[in-house]
Scaffold this motif. Structure first.
Motif, PDB file in Angstrom:
ATOM      1  N   MET A   1       0.843  -1.193   0.000  1.00 29.26           N
ATOM      2  CA  MET A   1       0.000   0.000   0.000  1.00 29.26           C
ATOM      3  C   MET A   1       0.879   1.244   0.000  1.00 29.26           C
ATOM      4  O   MET A   1       1.868   1.326   0.720  1.00 29.26           O
ATOM      5  N   ALA A   2       0.472   2.226  -0.804  1.00 25.00           N
ATOM      6  CA  ALA A   2       1.276   3.448  -0.892  1.00 25.00           C
ATOM      7  C   ALA A   2       1.175   4.248   0.393  1.00 25.00           C
ATOM      8  O   ALA A   2       0.190   4.140   1.117  1.00 25.00           O
ATOM      9  N   GLU A   3       2.206   5.001   0.642  1.00 22.55           N
ATOM     10  CA  GLU A   3       2.184   5.880   1.816  1.00 22.55           C
ATOM     11  C   GLU A   3       1.089   6.930   1.637  1.00 22.55           C
ATOM     12  O   GLU A   3       0.843   7.371   0.519  1.00 22.55           O
ATOM     13  N   PRO A   4       0.446   7.368   2.751  1.00 29.37           N
ATOM     14  CA  PRO A   4      -0.557   8.428   2.591  1.00 29.37           C
ATOM     15  C   PRO A   4       0.115   9.767   2.280  1.00 29.37           C
ATOM     16  O   PRO A   4       1.286   9.970   2.587  1.00 29.37           O
ATOM     17  N   ILE A   5      -0.664  10.642   1.665  1.00 27.35           N
ATOM     18  CA  ILE A   5      -0.226  12.025   1.463  1.00 27.35           C
ATOM     19  C   ILE A   5      -0.865  12.831   2.594  1.00 27.35           C
ATOM     20  O   ILE A   5      -2.047  12.668   2.889  1.00 27.35           O
ATOM     21  N   LEU A   6      -0.078  13.682   3.228  1.00 23.56           N
ATOM     22  CA  LEU A   6      -0.634  14.479   4.320  1.00 23.56           C
ATOM     23  C   LEU A   6      -0.866  15.914   3.867  1.00 23.56           C
ATOM     24  O   LEU A   6       0.044  16.550   3.337  1.00 23.56           O
ATOM     25  N   LYS A   7      -2.112  16.350   4.033  1.00 22.80           N
ATOM     26  CA  LYS A   7      -2.450  17.738   3.694  1.00 22.80           C
ATOM     27  C   LYS A   7      -2.227  18.580   4.945  1.00 22.80           C
ATOM     28  O   LYS A   7      -2.876  18.346   5.979  1.00 22.80           O
ATOM     29  N   VAL A   8      -1.302  19.515   4.860  1.00 20.04           N
ATOM     30  CA  VAL A   8      -0.897  20.271   6.050  1.00 20.04           C
ATOM     31  C   VAL A   8      -1.224  21.754   5.871  1.00 20.04           C
ATOM     32  O   VAL A   8      -0.912  22.344   4.839  1.00 20.04           O
ATOM     33  N   ALA A   9      -1.894  22.338   6.889  1.00 16.86           N
ATOM     34  CA  ALA A   9      -2.171  23.783   6.886  1.00 16.86           C
ATOM     35  C   ALA A   9      -0.951  24.504   7.420  1.00 16.86           C
ATOM     36  O   ALA A   9      -0.512  24.255   8.535  1.00 16.86           O
ATOM     37  N   LEU A  10      -0.380  25.386   6.593  1.00 18.28           N
ATOM     38  CA  LEU A  10       0.785  26.164   7.003  1.00 18.28           C
ATOM     39  C   LEU A  10       0.439  27.639   6.959  1.00 18.28           C
ATOM     40  O   LEU A  10      -0.313  28.079   6.086  1.00 18.28           O
ATOM     41  N   ASP A  11       0.984  28.395   7.899  1.00 18.55           N
ATOM     42  CA  ASP A  11       0.715  29.822   7.985  1.00 18.55           C
ATOM     43  C   ASP A  11       1.342  30.537   6.779  1.00 18.55           C
ATOM     44  O   ASP A  11       2.452  31.047   6.847  1.00 18.55           O
ATOM     45  N   ALA A  12       0.619  30.526   5.673  1.00 25.75           N
ATOM     46  CA  ALA A  12       1.101  31.149   4.447  1.00 25.75           C
ATOM     47  C   ALA A  12      -0.113  31.633   3.660  1.00 25.75           C
ATOM     48  O   ALA A  12      -1.184  31.048   3.765  1.00 25.75           O
ATOM     49  N   PRO A  13       0.045  32.709   2.901  1.00 28.61           N
ATOM     50  CA  PRO A  13      -1.108  33.277   2.195  1.00 28.61           C
ATOM     51  C   PRO A  13      -1.482  32.491   0.938  1.00 28.61           C
ATOM     52  O   PRO A  13      -1.513  33.035  -0.162  1.00 28.61           O
ATOM     53  N   VAL A  14      -1.746  31.246   1.104  1.00 30.41           N
ATOM     54  CA  VAL A  14      -2.079  30.376  -0.018  1.00 30.41           C
ATOM     55  C   VAL A  14      -3.410  29.695   0.304  1.00 30.41           C
ATOM     56  O   VAL A  14      -3.624  29.274   1.435  1.00 30.41           O
ATOM     57  N   MET A  15      -4.278  29.573  -0.698  1.00 31.82           N
ATOM     58  CA  MET A  15      -5.620  29.092  -0.419  1.00 31.82           C
ATOM     59  C   MET A  15      -5.711  27.594  -0.146  1.00 31.82           C
ATOM     60  O   MET A  15      -6.723  27.114   0.325  1.00 31.82           O
ATOM     61  N   GLN A  16      -4.664  26.811  -0.490  1.00 31.09           N
ATOM     62  CA  GLN A  16      -4.778  25.372  -0.227  1.00 31.09           C
ATOM     63  C   GLN A  16      -3.814  24.925   0.867  1.00 31.09           C
ATOM     64  O   GLN A  16      -2.929  25.655   1.275  1.00 31.09           O
ATOM     65  N   ALA A  17      -4.022  23.667   1.242  1.00 29.40           N
ATOM     66  CA  ALA A  17      -3.078  23.034   2.159  1.00 29.40           C
ATOM     67  C   ALA A  17      -1.865  22.574   1.351  1.00 29.40           C
ATOM     68  O   ALA A  17      -1.895  22.548   0.128  1.00 29.40           O
ATOM     69  N   PHE A  18      -0.795  22.212   2.060  1.00 30.67           N
ATOM     70  CA  PHE A  18       0.426  21.755   1.403  1.00 30.67           C
ATOM     71  C   PHE A  18       0.562  20.244   1.582  1.00 30.67           C
ATOM     72  O   PHE A  18       0.229  19.710   2.637  1.00 30.67           O
ATOM     73  N   ASP A  19       1.042  19.577   0.531  1.00 30.98           N
ATOM     74  CA  ASP A  19       1.143  18.118   0.565  1.00 30.98           C
ATOM     75  C   ASP A  19       2.538  17.670   1.016  1.00 30.98           C
ATOM     76  O   ASP A  19       3.545  18.188   0.545  1.00 30.98           O
ATOM     77  N   TYR A  20       2.541  16.687   1.909  1.00 26.64           N
ATOM     78  CA  TYR A  20       3.808  16.123   2.393  1.00 26.64           C
ATOM     79  C   TYR A  20       3.689  14.613   2.496  1.00 26.64           C
ATOM     80  O   TYR A  20       2.589  14.062   2.590  1.00 26.64           O
ATOM     81  N   LEU A  21       4.842  13.960   2.520  1.00 27.04           N
ATOM     82  CA  LEU A  21       4.894  12.524   2.797  1.00 27.04           C
ATOM     83  C   LEU A  21       5.143  12.332   4.298  1.00 27.04           C
ATOM     84  O   LEU A  21       5.631  13.246   4.966  1.00 27.04           O
ATOM     85  N   PRO A  22       4.799  11.154   4.848  1.00 23.23           N
ATOM     86  CA  PRO A  22       5.033  10.925   6.290  1.00 23.23           C
ATOM     87  C   PRO A  22       6.521  11.016   6.614  1.00 23.23           C
ATOM     88  O   PRO A  22       7.371  10.881   5.736  1.00 23.23           O
ATOM     89  N   PRO A  23       6.828  11.223   7.891  1.00 26.01           N
ATOM     90  CA  PRO A  23       8.244  11.264   8.290  1.00 26.01           C
ATOM     91  C   PRO A  23       8.871   9.880   8.156  1.00 26.01           C
ATOM     92  O   PRO A  23       8.157   8.880   8.058  1.00 26.01           O
ATOM     93  N   THR A  24      10.170   9.828   8.147  1.00 23.43           N
ATOM     94  CA  THR A  24      10.837   8.532   7.992  1.00 23.43           C
ATOM     95  C   THR A  24      10.595   7.648   9.210  1.00 23.43           C
ATOM     96  O   THR A  24      10.402   6.455   9.098  1.00 23.43           O
ATOM     97  N   ALA A  25      10.610   8.260  10.411  1.00 17.80           N
ATOM     98  CA  ALA A  25      10.339   7.473  11.631  1.00 17.80           C
ATOM     99  C   ALA A  25       8.863   7.091  11.658  1.00 17.80           C
ATOM    100  O   ALA A  25       8.013   7.928  11.413  1.00 17.80           O
ATOM    101  N   PRO A  26       8.556   5.819  11.940  1.00 18.89           N
ATOM    102  CA  PRO A  26       7.156   5.410  11.948  1.00 18.89           C
ATOM    103  C   PRO A  26       6.411   6.064  13.114  1.00 18.89           C
ATOM    104  O   PRO A  26       6.905   6.113  14.228  1.00 18.89           O
ATOM    105  N   VAL A  27       5.250   6.608  12.845  1.00 12.49           N
ATOM    106  CA  VAL A  27       4.490   7.324  13.862  1.00 12.49           C
ATOM    107  C   VAL A  27       3.040   7.344  13.394  1.00 12.49           C
ATOM    108  O   VAL A  27       2.765   7.296  12.196  1.00 12.49           O
ATOM    109  N   SER A  28       2.117   7.355  14.358  1.00 14.58           N
ATOM    110  CA  SER A  28       0.722   7.396  13.931  1.00 14.58           C
ATOM    111  C   SER A  28       0.329   8.838  13.632  1.00 14.58           C
ATOM    112  O   SER A  28       0.587   9.743  14.424  1.00 14.58           O
ATOM    113  N   LEU A  29      -0.217   9.052  12.441  1.00 12.27           N
ATOM    114  CA  LEU A  29      -0.536  10.401  11.995  1.00 12.27           C
ATOM    115  C   LEU A  29      -2.042  10.554  11.869  1.00 12.27           C
ATOM    116  O   LEU A  29      -2.715   9.722  11.264  1.00 12.27           O
TER     117      LEU A  29
END
Ligand code: ZN
Ligand code: ZN
Length: 732
Positions: A1-29
């Motif tokens: 199964m592919a890794e999930p994409i995480l939509k992250v809200a960052l304090d920036a003047p942009v109308m969408q969230a930013f996409d990231y991959l999970p961190p290398t260390a395993p953690v529940s997100l």
């Protein structure tokens, strides 16, 4: 199964969230956790909005979350839904909306709040008190007595409120081992917190409390109570009812600095209940602590200003908005939201009660109560012995004033002072005089950067622009014709001088932004008024906000014409609100009051209606005018503002925005403008605006959702500074 994409809200003047991959260390997100992510060349803290399966960006170009900061979600699903709704409704970048809701330390990646400390008695302390061995240290004994009833201790800040609790006294007690420092926790939650009993309610108050506490699920109440009718007591009893059901209360107030009396009453009534106070002058640590205590449910009562509407609550039961008409509930820059409107939405979302209280409800709220969306509860009577004040108009055409004071008003002031009353004068203009005028050439001294005159401040001997803050020295003569300059008109400073001249034995206290700059200064001045040492009280808008001045028997409105001819559609509403609020300060003790109103237009229909019919009749009439002109609440507005160093740049952007709009579905939308703002030049920048009007809110929302992303892409958007204001308070 592919890794999930995480939509992250960052304090920036942009109308969408930013996409990231999970961190290398395993953690529940999970959504609601904060993460630290690489952003451009640096690093930022954001909040996970959702886990998605794919991204528009190829996976090999996505960066990884560096670290997840919270083991558990910091924000729950409901609060996130509230923020998502607010971002959509106000067409504002989600990352900035989330940033507005989080205390600064959390935005910077900090975790748990630094613990606050509290003092509590030791066994030795209890014994010492019992043996009377502190007879010669009464201050220490007093503190011990206070602490004995509080097994969880009291924070220093709270102890300080007893006059004797100085740092030295505390240290002395600690050295003797009679008290000890512990980590502050809230009082244990018992099923039935015991508030101290309140005063006996009058019939209207009792009916209001019964209606509010008897309702279940979502409902909005308009608590319309004339000044002095005991709204606060109704709030307190509703809060008590929620606490007894094991739920929290959120109370929003316009300005904490202006409501020390309210906080005192809450503390006195609920001495053992955890209280969190949220306002802008808290330190970062205090703010985080208050936020966490509300979130964990340790604080059962949360009192705060505008942004406190986003406070996380463990067991929300009721949201109260005091002085709901107050303009400070609307954020005027950046994320331009209305805390009052969000409070109502949040109550709906949480299926709980909202109470909007005011003596002078906003026309929107009145309209909602007339149409049956809100339930109206009226408190028509004053709680004290005093009846309603009598109102007199003074025709300034017949009684020419000197320094703003007409002969009939001076006589009335003299009479009230002579009878031992306090006198309150309202003039919503600070400084000595609004302008310096040259009779020789008819010139005035204007701000170089604004379309405005410089205001004379004689205290500091400076000319000051009230719009951009620019200052300059006072010129000795007219720069144009070398003629003599005279101060024209009056501000509070000049009024104070005149009063001191006429009534040298009556100490005056002036309340405006200039005299309350220093921390604690407002409280000192209010204390001098409360003690009766000050006999005359004068000031600006500040006087109209919630203070109780029981000894005031005369209120004077020095210049009623200030708001009579405003260009903004809300001018009449604002005039009526400040008029009724300030008039309500007269005769709140057991003495009836008098109100004097100075005007050049005593036959003005709105003024007459206000004086004779009161706020509600005035509002009904003024609402008819709003309806005829299709202004809110009969329409919904959005305002696109632009400003630039040259007028054409702002204008070009708005023209381009209008062309974009014309390419979209404009059904039910009217475009007005672009046009220059009422004050076109401010702080050296030229301002213009494009107004959108619609009879249907969903139509406006749908249109904005399509239009907003296009605006950011306009070539002209790069040179003009612009903002979109949904439900603007002003539209001129
Ligand atoms: Zn001149
Ligand atoms: Zn200026």
């Amino acid at each position: 199964m592919a890794e999930p994409i995480l939509k992250v809200a960052l304090d920036a003047p942009v109308m969408q969230a930013f996409d990231y991959l999970p961190p290398t260390a395993p953690v529940s997100l999970r959504p609601g956790q904060r993460v630290s992510v690489p952003f451009r060349s640096g690093e930022r803290v954001g909040v996970i909005l959702e886990l998605a399966e794919d991204s528009k960006i190829p996976r090999d170009r996505l960066r990884r979350i560096r670290v997840c900061l919270d083991p558990e979600p910091l924000l729950d699903a409901k609060l996130m839904a509230l923020l998502d709704w607010a971002a959509t409704y106000y067409q504002h970048p989600p990352g900035e909306v989330y940033a507005a809701a989080l205390p600064r330390l959390l935005r910077r990646g900090r975790g748990e709040a630094a613990h606050q400390h509290a003092w509590r008695t030791t066994a030795a302390g209890i014994a010492a008190l019992g043996e009377g061995s502190l007879a010669r240290a009464p201050a220490q004994a007093r503190i011990l007595t206070e602490l004995i009833g509080k097994p969880w201790g009291m924070p220093m800040e709270e102890l300080r409120r007893f006059g004797a609790a100085t740092a030295k006294t505390i240290r002395a007690l600690a050295t003797k081992g009679l008290i000890e420092k512990v980590r502050a926790t809230s009082p244990p939650l018992t099923g039935q917190p015991a508030p101290r009993p309140g005063p006996i309610l009058n019939d209207a108050q009792r009916a209001a409390v019964e209606q509010i506490t008897g309702s279940s699920g979502y409902g909005v109440f308009l608590l319309e109570g004339v000044t002095g009718s005991g709204k606060t007591e109704v709030y307190l009893q509703c809060v008590a009812a929620e606490l007894s059901r094991g739920r929290q209360a959120l109370l929003l107030v316009p300005e904490i600095g202006l409501t020390p009396q309210l906080l005192e009453r809450i503390r006195a009534r609920f001495p053992t209940v955890g209280l969190a106070v949220m306002h802008s002058s808290l330190s970062d640590g205090q703010r985080l602590d208050a936020w966490q205590r509300a979130r964990r449910g340790e604080a059962r009562i949360v009192v705060g200003t505008r942004s406190a509407v986003f406070t996380p609550l463990a067991d929300p039961g009721i949201i109260i908005v005091d002085e709901e008409h107050d303009a400070s509930f609307k954020q005027h820059e950046g994320f331009r939201y209305s805390a009052r409107d969000i409070a109502v939405w949040r109550a709906h979302q949480l299926d709980i009660t909202a109470v909007l209280g005011s003596a002078t409800p906003s026309f929107e709220t009145l309209f909602n109560s007339m149409s049956g969306r809100y339930r109206k509860l009226a408190l028509p009577e004053r709680t004290g012995a005093a009846g309603h004040p009598s109102v007199h108009l003074i025709d300034l055409r017949r009684h020419t004033p000197t320094d703003g004071l007409s002969a009939p008003l001076l006589a009335a002031i003299g009479r009230h002072l002579g009878e031992g009353g306090q006198v309150l004068l309202y003039l919503n203009r600070r400084g000595f005089a609004p302008t310096l005028f040259c009779p020789g050439c008819g010139g005035t001294i204007d701000c170089k950067r604004c379309d405005a005159r410089l205001v004379l401040h004689r205290d500091r001997n400076r000319l000051v622009c009230h719009h951009c803050g620019a200052e300059r020295s006072v010129p000795a003569e007219c720069p144009e014709c070398k003629g003599t300059l005279y101060p024209l008109g009056q501000g509070t400073e000049r009024l104070e001088n005149a009063l001191q001249m006429h009534f040298p034995d009556a100490p005056a206290e002036r309340l405006d932004r200039d005299t309350t700059r220093r921390r604690g200064e407002l409280e000192e001045r209010l204390a001098r008024v409360a003690s009766g040492r000050a006999r005359i009280l004068l000031g600006t808008q500040m006087l109209t906000k919630g203070h109780d001045f029981p000894a005031v028997t005369l209120v004077a409105v020095i210049d009623a014409d200030q708001g009579l001819f405003g260009t903004d559609f809300r001018a009449a509403e604002r005039l009526a609100q400040s008029f009724v609020q300030v008039a309500g300060r007269a005769g709140r003790g057991d003495r009836a009051g008098e109100v004097f109103v100075q005007t050049l237009f005593p036959e003005h229909p709105l003024l007459r209606l206000l004086v004779q019919g009161g706020y509600e009749q005035f509002a009904r009439e003024a609402l008819l005018e709003r309806k005829a002109a299709a202004w809110p609440p009969y329409s919904h507005l959005a305002l696109l503002r632009a400003e630039a160093s040259r007028a054409e740049i702002a204008q070009d952007f708005l023209e381009a925005a209008r062309r974009q709009a014309e390419g979209l579905d404009l059904s039910d939308i009217t475009l007005l403008g672009p046009a220059p703002a009422a004050m076109e030049r401010r702080a050296g920048r030229f301002r213009a605006q494009l107004l959108l009007q619609s009879p249907k809110r969903p139509a406006l929302q749908r249109f904005l959702a399509g239009w907003r992303p296009l605006l950011a892409e306009l070539r002209e958007a790069r040179t003009a500074r612009w903002s979109l204001d949904v439900d603007p308070l002003e539209a001129d």
